[in-house]
Write a protein that holds these residues in place. Sequence first.
Motif, short mmCIF file in Angstrom:
data_model
loop_
_atom_site.label_atom_id
_atom_site.label_comp_id
_atom_site.label_asym_id
_atom_site.label_seq_id
_atom_site.Cartn_x
_atom_site.Cartn_y
_atom_site.Cartn_z
N UNK A 110 -7.71 -11.94 -5.04
CA UNK A 110 -6.58 -11.02 -5.18
C UNK A 110 -6.58 -10.07 -3.99
N UNK A 111 -5.49 -10.04 -3.28
CA UNK A 111 -5.33 -9.16 -2.13
C UNK A 111 -4.18 -8.24 -2.44
N UNK A 112 -4.45 -6.97 -2.36
CA UNK A 112 -3.41 -5.99 -2.64
C UNK A 112 -2.34 -6.05 -1.56
N UNK A 113 -1.12 -5.94 -1.98
CA UNK A 113 -0.02 -5.84 -1.02
C UNK A 113 0.02 -4.39 -0.57
N UNK A 121 -12.51 5.54 -1.34
CA UNK A 121 -11.90 4.76 -2.43
C UNK A 121 -10.72 3.93 -1.93
N UNK A 122 -9.88 4.51 -1.07
CA UNK A 122 -8.74 3.74 -0.56
C UNK A 122 -9.21 2.67 0.44
N UNK A 123 -10.28 2.96 1.18
CA UNK A 123 -10.89 1.95 2.06
C UNK A 123 -11.37 0.76 1.24
N UNK A 124 -12.05 1.05 0.13
CA UNK A 124 -12.54 -0.03 -0.72
C UNK A 124 -11.38 -0.85 -1.29
N UNK A 136 -10.99 -6.60 -1.19
CA UNK A 136 -10.28 -7.88 -1.04
C UNK A 136 -10.80 -8.77 0.08
N UNK A 137 -11.42 -8.21 1.09
CA UNK A 137 -11.79 -9.02 2.25
C UNK A 137 -13.29 -9.16 2.48
N UNK A 187 -13.16 -11.54 8.17
CA UNK A 187 -13.85 -12.49 7.30
C UNK A 187 -13.73 -13.91 7.83
N UNK A 188 -14.71 -14.70 7.48
CA UNK A 188 -14.74 -16.09 7.96
C UNK A 188 -13.62 -16.92 7.35
#
Length: 122
Positions: free
Chosen positions: A24-27, A38-41, A47-48, A96-97
Amino acid sequence: MQWGLVLVLILFGSCNYRTQKQPDVAVVAADAVINDFASFERIISKPYCLRCHTGDDSIGGPLDGGYQDLVDRGYLVPGDPSQSTYYTVIEENYMPKRPPKPTPKELQLLKDWITNGAKETL
């Protein structure tokens, strides 16, 4: 006719039609900002990065030790993205790989947060 059906089942059964579920990747909203840990996480790390770098036995080492751990290990160097491993490995397309990868906007958000001191809390 029965052998034809068996052959079709064997052929389809031997093919790898499994689809891998993408994490799941946040839009990221147009007005999104990384202004604390917290926003960095939420936007970058979970997600990555944490899909692989979680726990002591993770390949490349864990990245889930919290803010101070990332600063102590040099992954985050507040004020200097070029010395922050977290930023440079993404910017140089080393991590990420596997897809998905952060978008240019997300990378810019990370760079801006680090440049502005990478504050842990607001």
